[in-house]
Scaffold this active site. Structure first.
Site, PDB file in Angstrom:
ATOM      1  N   LYS A  29      43.207  35.644  14.770  1.00  0.00           N
ATOM      2  CA  LYS A  29      42.455  36.337  15.816  1.00  0.00           C
ATOM      3  C   LYS A  29      41.062  35.744  16.026  1.00  0.00           C
ATOM      4  O   LYS A  29      40.582  35.679  17.149  1.00  0.00           O
ATOM      5  CB  LYS A  29      42.343  37.823  15.509  1.00  0.00           C
ATOM      6  CG  LYS A  29      41.421  38.184  14.361  1.00  0.00           C
ATOM      7  CD  LYS A  29      41.307  39.686  14.192  1.00  0.00           C
ATOM      8  CE  LYS A  29      40.401  40.054  13.027  1.00  0.00           C
ATOM      9  NZ  LYS A  29      39.004  39.653  13.243  1.00  0.00           N
ATOM     10  N   THR A  30      40.423  35.295  14.925  1.00  0.00           N
ATOM     11  CA  THR A  30      39.071  34.744  15.073  1.00  0.00           C
ATOM     12  C   THR A  30      39.094  33.488  15.926  1.00  0.00           C
ATOM     13  O   THR A  30      38.218  33.263  16.760  1.00  0.00           O
ATOM     14  CB  THR A  30      38.454  34.449  13.695  1.00  0.00           C
ATOM     15  OG1 THR A  30      38.498  35.632  12.900  1.00  0.00           O
ATOM     16  CG2 THR A  30      37.009  33.992  13.833  1.00  0.00           C
ATOM     17  N   ASP A 215      35.572  42.631  18.577  1.00  0.00           N
ATOM     18  CA  ASP A 215      36.417  42.331  17.426  1.00  0.00           C
ATOM     19  C   ASP A 215      36.596  43.596  16.582  1.00  0.00           C
ATOM     20  O   ASP A 215      35.767  44.500  16.627  1.00  0.00           O
ATOM     21  CB  ASP A 215      35.747  41.228  16.589  1.00  0.00           C
ATOM     22  CG  ASP A 215      36.685  40.661  15.540  1.00  0.00           C
ATOM     23  OD1 ASP A 215      37.912  40.884  15.646  1.00  0.00           O
ATOM     24  OD2 ASP A 215      36.196  39.997  14.608  1.00  0.00           O
ATOM     25  N   GLU A 216      37.696  43.650  15.813  1.00  0.00           N
ATOM     26  CA  GLU A 216      37.988  44.792  14.936  1.00  0.00           C
ATOM     27  C   GLU A 216      37.904  46.102  15.720  1.00  0.00           C
ATOM     28  O   GLU A 216      37.321  47.091  15.270  1.00  0.00           O
ATOM     29  CB  GLU A 216      37.017  44.815  13.744  1.00  0.00           C
ATOM     30  CG  GLU A 216      36.999  43.556  12.907  1.00  0.00           C
ATOM     31  CD  GLU A 216      38.261  43.360  12.071  1.00  0.00           C
ATOM     32  OE1 GLU A 216      39.189  44.198  12.177  1.00  0.00           O
ATOM     33  OE2 GLU A 216      38.341  42.373  11.315  1.00  0.00           O
ATOM     34  N   GLN A 246      45.421  48.085  10.303  1.00  0.00           N
ATOM     35  CA  GLN A 246      44.307  47.790   9.406  1.00  0.00           C
ATOM     36  C   GLN A 246      43.116  48.716   9.652  1.00  0.00           C
ATOM     37  O   GLN A 246      41.981  48.389   9.305  1.00  0.00           O
ATOM     38  CB  GLN A 246      43.870  46.325   9.560  1.00  0.00           C
ATOM     39  CG  GLN A 246      44.939  45.335   9.145  1.00  0.00           C
ATOM     40  CD  GLN A 246      44.422  43.915   9.128  1.00  0.00           C
ATOM     41  OE1 GLN A 246      43.664  43.511   8.250  1.00  0.00           O
ATOM     42  NE2 GLN A 246      44.842  43.135  10.114  1.00  0.00           N
ATOM     43  N   ARG A 601      46.284  40.412   1.913  1.00  0.00           N
ATOM     44  CA  ARG A 601      45.222  39.471   1.503  1.00  0.00           C
ATOM     45  C   ARG A 601      45.823  38.266   0.786  1.00  0.00           C
ATOM     46  O   ARG A 601      45.164  37.225   0.653  1.00  0.00           O
ATOM     47  CB  ARG A 601      44.222  40.135   0.546  1.00  0.00           C
ATOM     48  CG  ARG A 601      43.445  41.332   1.048  1.00  0.00           C
ATOM     49  CD  ARG A 601      42.819  41.097   2.394  1.00  0.00           C
ATOM     50  NE  ARG A 601      43.717  41.596   3.443  1.00  0.00           N
ATOM     51  CZ  ARG A 601      43.598  41.282   4.722  1.00  0.00           C
ATOM     52  NH1 ARG A 601      42.657  40.463   5.132  1.00  0.00           N
ATOM     53  NH2 ARG A 601      44.441  41.775   5.619  1.00  0.00           N
TER      54      ARG A 601
END
Length: 670
Positions: A29-30, A215-216, A246, A601
């Protein structure tokens, strides 16, 4: 752009309508956000309108900014504004100060400053302890995040606790405005109020926005969502990136349902799913997908990878907490020595901070380098913050936040009512609180005893300012400590000897730290430069040795956004993960999302552990394995239970690893 998969490519190039990018863990996504910023900057019709990108932490904003700069070949005429939500709100308040009812140079109260003010406002209530004060502070913060005014909070209070919080909220707001101060919640709530109430101001800001990226997005609260709505306006030029799986911050106001609200408020919204995972192997993703499928979903998605199945997830059933620590640290060491990996490839993740301590001890005993993320910084300790506030006020007499923090530390019998009148007088005179405290005109607004206490404090500070100009910083700090008898005051303010000793040790460490810097910097170690250095310490700590070879210890909340080759997710037990508080509050789905974050993770291997017995509240009690373990697909798990026959080859490998570890430690000592 050639490195993007089809869904990523669509997300970057879509400009015709508002866009929601559902980005699963590890889906790149980044890269999508940064490439879209670069793509937007290249649009010829952009004129001087701004590309704005907002996220939740300074670190994330800094990384996004660095990646965008790396993509751009030339500096754009109108660079993108990349910041946190709070930085964007502060920018608006600084440019619309008068409209917000503030004066230039307004103070920003951090959590500690807010706690100090609330303590003063509740000092008459003898039953308000630290835990109750924290709950009240969280409640006031939640009301602001939900855009509830003090009057509305008072009129809708349904019980005594809500009524008490609403009254405190109103008092707190009046004092903030009298001090020409805002808190962190105000950096969102005040801009939202201005944008909603002033059509001209709203139109000015909407005309500045060419495209807004968030973002997020699943972590936004009600106020942040409203800010997005006001800024994008009817043109609705925006891209939000998020993942409802998330969303793990409901306890601080995050609303994953904001994803659903987008479809209601923006019917033309397009949704693009990023489901290809570039981080984890197939078995890890199968476990994550199966676990999170137990939750209700607004949008269905399923992560997949081209990295192969990888190794099965190991489940270590340990006899007790000590056995858990021995096995995790022992196996980590064995794996490191066998595969010649870096220590930084390993992470130990846990639900609560207290779980880190035994792992710390074991890692130290084995002389393994480690780093804890999410612990309390030395410079966040109350006693350190007190002394730094004194020094800030010596350096800058206009620092009203510092004044408010220390005017009653140690106690000088200067109450909240006195401070409110002092603030009103200072505001009317256009001077700082410290300056106002020394003026004779204050007698017209305060009783003589109250004015005398303030004047005595101001005169003492003036004497200390002269010393600060004449002496070096360590000497000044020592004189200050003697002048307020701070170490003795600490001893008298807490009956817990261990707490007092720790706080006094922190004070001595601060003096020693100043002395070391004085020796190192010599003539350049002015109070101004030392305080500037301290203000950067938090940021430097986050950036320091990003590539250091250390085992990482993190809470699951702190681990979000990170990834590691080898992950140990410990304490997979009922009432720990899922946590007892969440079970009582009926928030099991968020706990499941937290476990999902932990699982995703891991890049290559994942080990899950639980203890059959664990000490809680001073007594050892039987524990039940987490229900989340039973929700994982059996075909991807290898269980290792207590008493299970040990594989001779594995036992031999562990023996060799321990011998190698001993040799490595001896070599380091030589």
């Amino acid at each position: 752009m050639s490195r993007l998969n089809p869904e990523q490519h669509d997300a970057v190039h879509h400009l015709d309508s508002p866009l929601l990018v559902l980005a699963g863990a590890g889906s790149g996504k980044t890269g999508v956000i940064t490439r879209k910023i670069a793509y937007l900057l290249a649009q010829p019709v952009r004129s001087k309108r701004e590309v704005m990108a907002v996220t939740f932490t300074n670190k994330a904003a800094r990384e996004m900014r660095d990646r965008v700069n790396a993509l751009l070949r030339t500096r754009p005429a109108c660079p993108p504004w990349i910041s946190t939500f709070h930085s964007l709100g502060l920018r608006l308040l600084q440019q619309e100060t008068r409209a917000a009812g503030l004066k230039a140079g307004f103070s920003i109260f951090d959590t500690g400053d807010v706690r100090t003010l609330l303590r003063e406002l509740t000092r008459q209530d003898n039953d308000v302890g630290d835990a109750e004060l924290q709950r009240l502070q969280q409640r006031v913060s939640a009301l602001k995040s939900e855009l509830v005014s003090p009057a509305a909070a008072l009129s809708t209070a349904e019980d005594e606790e809500a009524l008490r919080a609403a009254r405190l909220y109103g008092d707190y707001e009046r004092h903030l405005r009298a001090y020409n101060a805002v808190d962190f919640d105000d950096l969102i709530a005040l801009p939202v109020r201005l944008l909603g109430e002033d059509p001209g101001l709203r139109e000015r800001w909407q005309n500045r926005v060419y495209h807004l990226l968030v973002d997020e997005y699943q972590d936004t609260n009600a106020a942040q969502y409203q800010m997005l709505q006001w800024l994008v306006g009817p043109m609705a030029r925006f891209t939000v990136v998020g993942d409802d799986d998330q969303s793990i911050y409901a306890w601080r106001g995050a609303r994953p349902e904001n994803l659903h609200r987008l479809q209601q408020d923006f019917p033309q919204l397009r949704v693009i799913k990023l489901e290809q995972n570039y981080r984890s192997t197939g078995y890890i993703l199968k476990a994550a997908n199966t676990l999170i499928a137990q939750n209700d979903h607004l949008f269905e998605k399923r992560l997949w990878s081209r990295l192969g199945d990888g190794e099965r997830l190991r489940v270590l059933a340990c006899e007790d907490a000590d056995d858990e620590v021995r096995r995790v640290v022992g196996e980590l060491l064995q794996h490191h020595l066998r595969h010649r990996t870096r220590y930084a490839d390993y992470a130990i993740l846990y639900r609560s901070n207290h779980q880190a301590r035994p792992f710390e001890r074991a890692l130290r005993e084995h002389q393994l380098p480690y780093r804890i993320t999410g612990g309390t910084s030395f410079f966040e300790a109350a006693e350190v913050r007190d002394l730094l506030a004194y020094l800030r006020l010596l350096q800058n007499p206009d620092d009203d936040a510092a004044f408010l923090r220390i005017v009653n530390v140690p106690r000088r019998e200067i109450g909240a009512g006195t401070l409110e009148k002092l603030a009103g007088y200072a505001h009317g005179r256009g001077v700082s609180l410290l300056t106002a405290a020394s003026e004779m005109g204050l007698l017209q607004h305060l009783p003589e005893r109250a004015a005398e206490r303030l004047r005595t404090f101001a005169e003492w500070m003036a004497r200390m300012q002269r010393i600060a100009h004449e002496e070096d910083a360590p000497t000044c700090l020592k004189r200050l400590l003697d002048g307020i008898d701070y170490l003795n005051w600490l001893a008298e303010s807490d009956k817990n000897t261990r707490v007092v000793e720790k706080r006094q040790k922190n004070v001595r460490e601060l003096v020693d730290w100043f002395t070391r810097l004085q020796t190192r910097w010599e003539d350049e170690a002015t109070l101004e430069k030392l305080l500037a250095h301290i203000s950067l310490v938090g940021m430097l700590d986050r950036q320091e040795e990003a590539d250091a070879d250390e085992v990482q210890l993190l809470t699951l909340h702190s681990a979000k956004g990170l990834e590691f080759d080898h992950v140990y997710l410990v304490g997979m037990e009922e009432e720990l993960l899922p946590h007892r508080n969440s079970l009582d509050a009926g928030t099991l789905e968020e706990e499941r999302r937290l476990a999902y974050v932990g699982i995703t993770r891991a890049r290559r291997t994942l080990t899950l552990t639980y203890a059959a017995r664990r000490r809680t509240g001073g007594e050892e009690a039987e524990r039940e394995p987490s229900r989340f373990l039973s929700e994982l697909p059996a075909e991807v798990l290898d269980w290792e239970r207590p008493g299970q026959a040990d594989d001779p080859a594995a036992r031999q490998a562990r023996g060799r690893a321990h011998l190698d570890a001993l040799r490595e430690m001896l070599a380091r000592e030589d």
